[in-house]
Design a protein around this motif. Structure first.
Motif, PDB file in Angstrom:
ATOM      1  N   PHE A 220       5.453  -6.517   0.499  1.00  0.00           N
ATOM      2  CA  PHE A 220       6.604  -5.760  -0.025  1.00  0.00           C
ATOM      3  C   PHE A 220       7.341  -4.906   1.011  1.00  0.00           C
ATOM      4  O   PHE A 220       8.571  -4.866   0.990  1.00  0.00           O
ATOM      5  CB  PHE A 220       6.190  -4.897  -1.228  1.00  0.00           C
ATOM      6  N   PRO A 221       6.626  -4.195   1.894  1.00  0.00           N
ATOM      7  CA  PRO A 221       7.366  -3.348   2.847  1.00  0.00           C
ATOM      8  C   PRO A 221       8.387  -4.131   3.679  1.00  0.00           C
ATOM      9  O   PRO A 221       9.400  -3.571   4.101  1.00  0.00           O
ATOM     10  CB  PRO A 221       6.265  -2.772   3.741  1.00  0.00           C
ATOM     11  N   THR A 222       8.137  -5.435   3.864  1.00  0.00           N
ATOM     12  CA  THR A 222       9.092  -6.215   4.669  1.00  0.00           C
ATOM     13  C   THR A 222      10.448  -6.314   3.965  1.00  0.00           C
ATOM     14  O   THR A 222      11.458  -6.582   4.605  1.00  0.00           O
ATOM     15  CB  THR A 222       8.583  -7.639   4.979  1.00  0.00           C
TER      16      THR A 222
ATOM     17  N   ARG B  87       5.440  -0.012  -4.877  1.00  0.00           N
ATOM     18  CA  ARG B  87       4.461  -1.075  -4.615  1.00  0.00           C
ATOM     19  C   ARG B  87       3.655  -0.795  -3.345  1.00  0.00           C
ATOM     20  O   ARG B  87       2.449  -1.060  -3.290  1.00  0.00           O
ATOM     21  CB  ARG B  87       5.185  -2.425  -4.476  1.00  0.00           C
ATOM     22  N   TYR B  88       4.340  -0.274  -2.338  1.00  0.00           N
ATOM     23  CA  TYR B  88       3.665   0.071  -1.068  1.00  0.00           C
ATOM     24  C   TYR B  88       2.557   1.100  -1.313  1.00  0.00           C
ATOM     25  O   TYR B  88       1.432   0.932  -0.839  1.00  0.00           O
ATOM     26  CB  TYR B  88       4.728   0.600  -0.094  1.00  0.00           C
ATOM     27  N   GLU B  89       2.886   2.130  -2.071  1.00  0.00           N
ATOM     28  CA  GLU B  89       1.875   3.168  -2.327  1.00  0.00           C
ATOM     29  C   GLU B  89       0.705   2.615  -3.144  1.00  0.00           C
ATOM     30  O   GLU B  89      -0.458   2.922  -2.864  1.00  0.00           O
ATOM     31  CB  GLU B  89       2.528   4.361  -3.046  1.00  0.00           C
ATOM     32  N   LEU B  90       1.008   1.785  -4.147  1.00  0.00           N
ATOM     33  CA  LEU B  90      -0.065   1.209  -4.971  1.00  0.00           C
ATOM     34  C   LEU B  90      -0.949   0.273  -4.149  1.00  0.00           C
ATOM     35  O   LEU B  90      -2.180   0.297  -4.281  1.00  0.00           O
ATOM     36  CB  LEU B  90       0.527   0.441  -6.163  1.00  0.00           C
ATOM     37  N   GLU B  91      -0.357  -0.530  -3.321  1.00  0.00           N
ATOM     38  CA  GLU B  91      -1.138  -1.478  -2.509  1.00  0.00           C
ATOM     39  C   GLU B  91      -2.094  -0.749  -1.560  1.00  0.00           C
ATOM     40  O   GLU B  91      -3.249  -1.138  -1.417  1.00  0.00           O
ATOM     41  CB  GLU B  91      -0.207  -2.391  -1.693  1.00  0.00           C
TER      42      GLU B  91
ATOM     43  N   LEU C 278       5.082   2.955   8.750  1.00  0.00           N
ATOM     44  CA  LEU C 278       5.830   2.833   7.497  1.00  0.00           C
ATOM     45  C   LEU C 278       5.930   4.151   6.723  1.00  0.00           C
ATOM     46  O   LEU C 278       6.942   4.402   6.073  1.00  0.00           O
ATOM     47  CB  LEU C 278       5.198   1.759   6.602  1.00  0.00           C
ATOM     48  N   ASP C 279       4.885   4.967   6.796  1.00  0.00           N
ATOM     49  CA  ASP C 279       4.936   6.240   6.060  1.00  0.00           C
ATOM     50  C   ASP C 279       6.175   7.065   6.425  1.00  0.00           C
ATOM     51  O   ASP C 279       6.889   7.521   5.531  1.00  0.00           O
ATOM     52  CB  ASP C 279       3.642   7.042   6.269  1.00  0.00           C
TER      53      ASP C 279
ATOM     54  N   VAL D 237      13.439   7.465   3.430  1.00  0.00           N
ATOM     55  CA  VAL D 237      14.025   6.946   2.181  1.00  0.00           C
ATOM     56  C   VAL D 237      13.955   8.027   1.102  1.00  0.00           C
ATOM     57  O   VAL D 237      14.935   8.296   0.407  1.00  0.00           O
ATOM     58  CB  VAL D 237      13.274   5.667   1.721  1.00  0.00           C
ATOM     59  N   ARG D 238      12.787   8.650   0.990  1.00  0.00           N
ATOM     60  CA  ARG D 238      12.595   9.687  -0.051  1.00  0.00           C
ATOM     61  C   ARG D 238      13.490  10.895   0.184  1.00  0.00           C
ATOM     62  O   ARG D 238      13.871  11.596  -0.744  1.00  0.00           O
ATOM     63  CB  ARG D 238      11.126  10.141  -0.087  1.00  0.00           C
TER      64      ARG D 238
END
Ligand code: CO
Length: 502
Positions: free
Chosen positions: A416-418, A362-366, A170-171, A177-178
């Motif tokens: 969330f990543p889904t 959300r992905y980064e926070l999780e 995912l990273d 995306v970034r």
């Protein structure tokens, strides 16, 4: 199958479906909790749900069940039966890793956390939610440790929603995306902006709800096998392909909110209604994965529901219910209004581009909450910082900030990543559909959606969980997930909406 195999397989059906019955009953209690239950019902509802979860867990982790699966796995079964056994054995081995006490504790904590989340939102006070969120995170860390993992502890939780998802996979996806979205967002921001005033008038909730039901019916949602209701947070749940529930919420000053969330949930619901009913309660009667589930909702919401062609179908429908508000409106104006790009605070109302930054935050926070790098007490601040960093805006209150999504109260860490994966799969499916269905655009203009449903049935629904996301995608489109179809569709759509030079 030999008669011995047949009788063993029948035992397997019996026990697996009993667990499915319990899970279906629990899902109905959950649906009721979010749609109808009075506030005081929460305490004993939590018990009732925990009891059902424990009973289902016991059935699916019983040693006798394990022996049955192993015996059947060693037999030469026909293809479908063999696939069910292979997947049930995979589930069994995973379920076995969780002690019943942890399953019960998670079920109790999440029921209570959901009520605390509602109260915290009403009172705009994170401290009401904090202790329960802390409890859930501690339990999720224990769950990750019990499952085991090779890389990041978050990988173990991702696996519950998306097999083969991992931080290592995912990273790089979110790095793309970034890298790729900001230039397009900058080009959009640099030119004249489009107005969404057409959708931001007064629309009585009851009429919005009625129009959304007409759209759901046109999409192919079977109201004899489902219904739509209101809830705090829109969702879809299923007790069988013959009883699938969607929920929505209305904002009387913003038609987009109810309309496209209803289309979104409708996409989820078509998938659930389309699963093979003969496989009820078995892996082949379940969806492939959460990302594939989300690909169905995002496909309908964005690739179909926010296309120019769809506006030709939608405008006359809206004009019937809202003649004054739609006066002077055109499909093109509706198209622009529905595709306005603007950094915003609420994920479910975000445009198709900035949406992925909501997921990324959300992905980064999780990851940090699960690794222990971030403490729950610091979460509201970290949330606001994330919005500042990626979207250039800050929530004015906690309800628009860290408390906006229901997921953490449900214990859904790794979910969330889904959403992003699903959007990217949706674009890839959409590109393939355009090639394979002649006259697709004309069909959408006239609200003739049967061809789309037939394609989704043939390439997604009928398989249940037989293939994992990537394999299903390869079979349907010829290749594994790529961001290219999403980026190409985005260039094309926003080029048209914002008059961008190619
Ligand atoms: Co969804």
């Amino acid at each position: 199958m030999t008669s011995t195999q047949r009788s063993l397989y029948d035992q397997y059906l019996q026990q697996t479906r009993q667990a499915a019955d319990l899970n279906g009953a629990a899902a109905l209690l959950q649906w009721d909790q979010e749609v109808y239950m009075p506030a005081k019902g929460a305490r004993f509802r939590a018990r009732q749900l925990a009891t059902l979860a424990e009973a289902a867990h016991e059935l699916l982790t019983a040693d006798t069940y394990g022996h049955l699966l192993q015996e059947l796995a060693a037999a030469a079964l026909p293809e479908e039966e063999a696939a069910n056994i292979r997947l049930s054995l995979e589930d069994f081995e995973k379920n076995k890793k969780l002690p019943a006490a942890l399953v019960v504790a998670l079920s109790m904590a999440t029921s209570q956390a959901f009520e605390a989340w509602i109260a915290a939102r009403r009172q705009n006070d994170f401290s009401l939610f904090l202790p329960l969120l802390q409890q859930i995170i501690d339990l999720k860390k224990e769950q990750a440790a019990r499952y085991g993992y090779q890389g990041h502890p978050y990988d173990a939780l991702l696996d519950d929603y998306e097999k083969d998802a991992s931080v290592a996979r995912l990273d790089p996806l979110f790095a793309t995306v970034r890298e790729k979205l900001p230039p397009l967002l900058a080009a959009i921001a640099a030119g004249p902006q489009v107005s969404d005033a057409l959708l931001r008038q007064h629309f009585p909730a009851g009429q919005q709800f009625a129009v959304s039901k007409q759209i759901l019916a046109a999409m192919g949602f079977d109201f004899e096998a489902g219904r739509q209701d209101y809830s705090e947070h829109p969702f879809t749940t299923s007790f069988s392909p013959e009883d699938v529930r969607v929920t929505t919420r209305a904002d009387e000053n913003d038609l987009a909110n109810l309309l496209w969330s209803s289309i979104h949930e409708g996409g989820h619901a078509l998938y659930e209604q389309g699963l093979p009913v003969a496989q009820y309660g078995l892996p082949l009667g379940q969806p492939a994965s959460l990302s594939i589930h989300e690909s169905q909702s995002r496909f309908w919401e964005n690739n179909v529901g926010r296309s120019l062609e769809f506006m030709h179908y939608l405008l006359p429908l809206l004009a019937q219910s809202f003649p004054k508000q739609m006066q002077g409106g055109s499909p093109e104006a509706l198209f622009r209004a529905a595709n306005q790009v603007k950094p915003s605070l609420i994920r479910t109302e975000a445009d198709e581009l900035t949406y992925h930054f909501h997921v990324l935050i959300r992905y980064e926070l999780e990851k940090e909450l699960i690794s222990g790098a971030l403490q729950v007490a610091d979460l509201p601040h970290a949330w606001d910082e994330g919005y500042q960093k990626y979207l250039g805006i800050r929530p004015g209150n906690i309800k628009e900030g860290v408390l906006q999504d229901v997921h953490w109260s449900h214990g859904s860490f790794g979910y969330f990543p889904t959403y992003s994966l699903g959007s990217f799969y949706a674009a890839q499916f959409s590109q393939k559909l355009e090639h394979e269905i002649p006259g697709l655009k004309e069909n959408i203009r006239t609200g003739a959606f049967a061809g789309i449903n037939a394609w989704l049935h043939a390439h997604v629904f009928q398989y249940g969980r037989r293939y994992r996301s990537e394999e299903l995608c390869r079979k349907a489109t010829g290749s594994g997930l790529s961001l290219e179809p999403f980026l190409a569709a985005a260039q094309q759509k926003y080029g048209a909406v914002y008059n961008l030079k190619p």
